[in-house]
Design a protein around this motif. Structure first.
Motif, PDB file in Angstrom:
ATOM      1  N   GLU A  46      14.674  35.557  12.436  1.00  0.00           N
ATOM      2  CA  GLU A  46      13.572  34.742  12.952  1.00  0.00           C
ATOM      3  C   GLU A  46      13.699  33.407  12.219  1.00  0.00           C
ATOM      4  N   LEU A  47      13.739  32.303  12.945  1.00  0.00           N
ATOM      5  CA  LEU A  47      13.996  31.016  12.283  1.00  0.00           C
ATOM      6  C   LEU A  47      12.712  30.264  11.952  1.00  0.00           C
ATOM      7  N   SER A  48      12.718  29.630  10.790  1.00  0.00           N
ATOM      8  CA  SER A  48      11.610  28.734  10.453  1.00  0.00           C
ATOM      9  C   SER A  48      11.752  27.491  11.334  1.00  0.00           C
ATOM     10  N   GLU A  49      10.698  26.752  11.440  1.00  0.00           N
ATOM     11  CA  GLU A  49      10.721  25.553  12.277  1.00  0.00           C
ATOM     12  C   GLU A  49      11.797  24.568  11.806  1.00  0.00           C
ATOM     13  N   ILE A  50      11.875  24.409  10.480  1.00  0.00           N
ATOM     14  CA  ILE A  50      12.832  23.447   9.923  1.00  0.00           C
ATOM     15  C   ILE A  50      14.280  23.909  10.148  1.00  0.00           C
ATOM     16  N   SER A  51      14.544  25.210   9.980  1.00  0.00           N
ATOM     17  CA  SER A  51      15.909  25.703  10.216  1.00  0.00           C
ATOM     18  C   SER A  51      16.298  25.542  11.679  1.00  0.00           C
ATOM     19  N   ARG A  52      15.370  25.810  12.568  1.00  0.00           N
ATOM     20  CA  ARG A  52      15.676  25.653  13.997  1.00  0.00           C
ATOM     21  C   ARG A  52      16.055  24.202  14.306  1.00  0.00           C
ATOM     22  N   LYS A  53      15.267  23.300  13.764  1.00  0.00           N
ATOM     23  CA  LYS A  53      15.524  21.868  13.985  1.00  0.00           C
ATOM     24  C   LYS A  53      16.899  21.487  13.396  1.00  0.00           C
ATOM     25  N   ASN A  54      17.160  21.951  12.188  1.00  0.00           N
ATOM     26  CA  ASN A  54      18.430  21.635  11.523  1.00  0.00           C
ATOM     27  C   ASN A  54      19.627  22.229  12.271  1.00  0.00           C
ATOM     28  N   LEU A  55      19.453  23.435  12.788  1.00  0.00           N
ATOM     29  CA  LEU A  55      20.554  24.084  13.513  1.00  0.00           C
ATOM     30  C   LEU A  55      20.810  23.404  14.862  1.00  0.00           C
ATOM     31  N   GLU A  56      19.738  22.965  15.513  1.00  0.00           N
ATOM     32  CA  GLU A  56      19.903  22.235  16.784  1.00  0.00           C
ATOM     33  C   GLU A  56      20.705  20.955  16.541  1.00  0.00           C
ATOM     34  N   PHE A  57      20.347  20.258  15.475  1.00  0.00           N
ATOM     35  CA  PHE A  57      21.036  19.014  15.111  1.00  0.00           C
ATOM     36  C   PHE A  57      22.511  19.315  14.811  1.00  0.00           C
ATOM     37  N   SER A  58      22.748  20.384  14.045  1.00  0.00           N
ATOM     38  CA  SER A  58      24.118  20.754  13.643  1.00  0.00           C
ATOM     39  C   SER A  58      24.958  21.145  14.848  1.00  0.00           C
ATOM     40  N   PHE A  59      24.347  21.816  15.807  1.00  0.00           N
ATOM     41  CA  PHE A  59      25.057  22.210  17.028  1.00  0.00           C
ATOM     42  C   PHE A  59      25.603  20.965  17.730  1.00  0.00           C
ATOM     43  N   ASP A  60      24.733  19.987  17.913  1.00  0.00           N
ATOM     44  CA  ASP A  60      25.154  18.741  18.578  1.00  0.00           C
ATOM     45  C   ASP A  60      26.240  18.017  17.781  1.00  0.00           C
ATOM     46  N   LEU A  61      26.082  18.037  16.454  1.00  0.00           N
ATOM     47  CA  LEU A  61      27.061  17.386  15.568  1.00  0.00           C
ATOM     48  C   LEU A  61      28.452  18.016  15.728  1.00  0.00           C
ATOM     49  N   LEU A 144      21.086  23.393   3.905  1.00  0.00           N
ATOM     50  CA  LEU A 144      21.215  24.601   3.075  1.00  0.00           C
ATOM     51  C   LEU A 144      20.017  24.700   2.132  1.00  0.00           C
ATOM     52  N   SER A 145      19.648  23.573   1.535  1.00  0.00           N
ATOM     53  CA  SER A 145      18.536  23.590   0.581  1.00  0.00           C
ATOM     54  C   SER A 145      17.199  23.869   1.274  1.00  0.00           C
ATOM     55  N   GLU A 146      17.133  23.565   2.560  1.00  0.00           N
ATOM     56  CA  GLU A 146      15.873  23.777   3.296  1.00  0.00           C
ATOM     57  C   GLU A 146      15.784  25.160   3.951  1.00  0.00           C
ATOM     58  N   ALA A 147      16.914  25.895   3.939  1.00  0.00           N
ATOM     59  CA  ALA A 147      16.934  27.189   4.633  1.00  0.00           C
ATOM     60  C   ALA A 147      16.346  28.307   3.776  1.00  0.00           C
ATOM     61  N   THR A 148      15.610  29.195   4.421  1.00  0.00           N
ATOM     62  CA  THR A 148      15.055  30.351   3.711  1.00  0.00           C
ATOM     63  C   THR A 148      15.703  31.647   4.208  1.00  0.00           C
ATOM     64  N   GLU A 149      16.372  31.582   5.380  1.00  0.00           N
ATOM     65  CA  GLU A 149      16.971  32.771   5.978  1.00  0.00           C
ATOM     66  C   GLU A 149      18.378  32.950   5.401  1.00  0.00           C
ATOM     67  N   GLN A 150      18.705  34.187   4.936  1.00  0.00           N
ATOM     68  CA  GLN A 150      20.015  34.420   4.312  1.00  0.00           C
ATOM     69  C   GLN A 150      21.169  34.068   5.251  1.00  0.00           C
ATOM     70  N   ARG A 151      21.069  34.434   6.515  1.00  0.00           N
ATOM     71  CA  ARG A 151      22.159  34.158   7.458  1.00  0.00           C
ATOM     72  C   ARG A 151      22.376  32.640   7.628  1.00  0.00           C
ATOM     73  N   VAL A 152      21.286  31.920   7.678  1.00  0.00           N
ATOM     74  CA  VAL A 152      21.391  30.463   7.836  1.00  0.00           C
ATOM     75  C   VAL A 152      22.023  29.864   6.569  1.00  0.00           C
ATOM     76  N   LYS A 153      21.632  30.379   5.418  1.00  0.00           N
ATOM     77  CA  LYS A 153      22.231  29.901   4.157  1.00  0.00           C
ATOM     78  C   LYS A 153      23.735  30.180   4.135  1.00  0.00           C
ATOM     79  N   ASP A 154      24.123  31.390   4.545  1.00  0.00           N
ATOM     80  CA  ASP A 154      25.552  31.743   4.554  1.00  0.00           C
ATOM     81  C   ASP A 154      26.335  30.810   5.480  1.00  0.00           C
ATOM     82  N   VAL A 155      25.760  30.555   6.654  1.00  0.00           N
ATOM     83  CA  VAL A 155      26.454  29.702   7.628  1.00  0.00           C
ATOM     84  C   VAL A 155      26.626  28.293   7.055  1.00  0.00           C
ATOM     85  N   PHE A 156      25.550  27.729   6.506  1.00  0.00           N
ATOM     86  CA  PHE A 156      25.686  26.363   5.973  1.00  0.00           C
ATOM     87  C   PHE A 156      26.612  26.327   4.758  1.00  0.00           C
TER      88      PHE A 156
END
Ligand SMILES: [Fe+2]
Ligand SMILES: [Fe+2]
Length: 176
Positions: A46-61, A144-156
């Motif tokens: 389940e993604l936090s609002e900030i992780s979702r935003k960061n991942l959307e940005f990263s996808f486009d990047l 990475l510093s803003e992520a709280t989800e382990q999977r998101v941290k691993d990916v970054f």
């Protein structure tokens, strides 16, 4: 003896005699590679609002970076640059796929070729690569510093390592 390995970041499998130093698909370093028998598919958190935003940005990047590398590969006449950009374009697309899984975006297999994204000039291509990779590393460190989800941290964490490898490779080439 050959065996099957899998990457914990992109989930891709490969056959090799021993664990390679990097995933051949997404470039993740050795710590993310496991014997295929030990592989467990990572759960999508389940993604936090900030992780979702960061991942959307990263996808486009990642999609954009892949398009630029693809352009350089197509325009270059230098076999080294063609090879380098061929792998970078594939790796960045794989990254987009990894990120896409987290945000429920699927990748279409073909991304459109955009003529205007690059030139055939070698130095210009390498400098553009430095700019792209430096930018990505900076963003991913923050994400990475803003992520709280382990999977998101691993990916970054993995993406930072891969983009740093790309940056080091490019800087080495520029010094020649
Ligand atoms: Fe991988
Ligand atoms: Fe990437």
């Amino acid at each position: 003896m050959v065996q099957v390995f899998r990457c914990k970041i992109c989930g891709e499998a490969f056959v090799a005699n021993s664990k390679s130093t990097h995933c051949p698909f997404c470039g993740a370093p050795i710590k993310f590679l496991v014997d295929a028998k030990e592989y467990v598919e990572p759960k999508i958190p389940e993604l936090s609002e900030i992780s979702r935003k960061n991942l959307e940005f990263s996808f486009d990047l990642e999609v954009k970076a892949s398009q630029i590398y693809q352009c350089m590969r197509k325009k270059s006449k230098d076999e080294f640059i063609i090879g380098m950009m061929k792998t970078l374009a594939k790796v960045e697309l794989e990254h987009a796929e990894v990120i896409g899984k987290l945000i429920g975006k699927s990748m279409s297999c073909e991304i459109p070729f955009k003529e205007e994204l690059c030139t055939a000039d070698k130095a210009e291509s390498l400098n553009k690569t430095v700019e792209l990779e430096t930018g990505a590393i900076g963003h991913y460190k923050k994400f990475l510093s803003e992520a709280t989800e382990q999977r998101v941290k691993d990916v970054f964490e993995a993406l930072i390592a891969v983009e740093t490898d790309h940056l080091n490779l490019t800087e080495k080439e520029l010094k020649k």
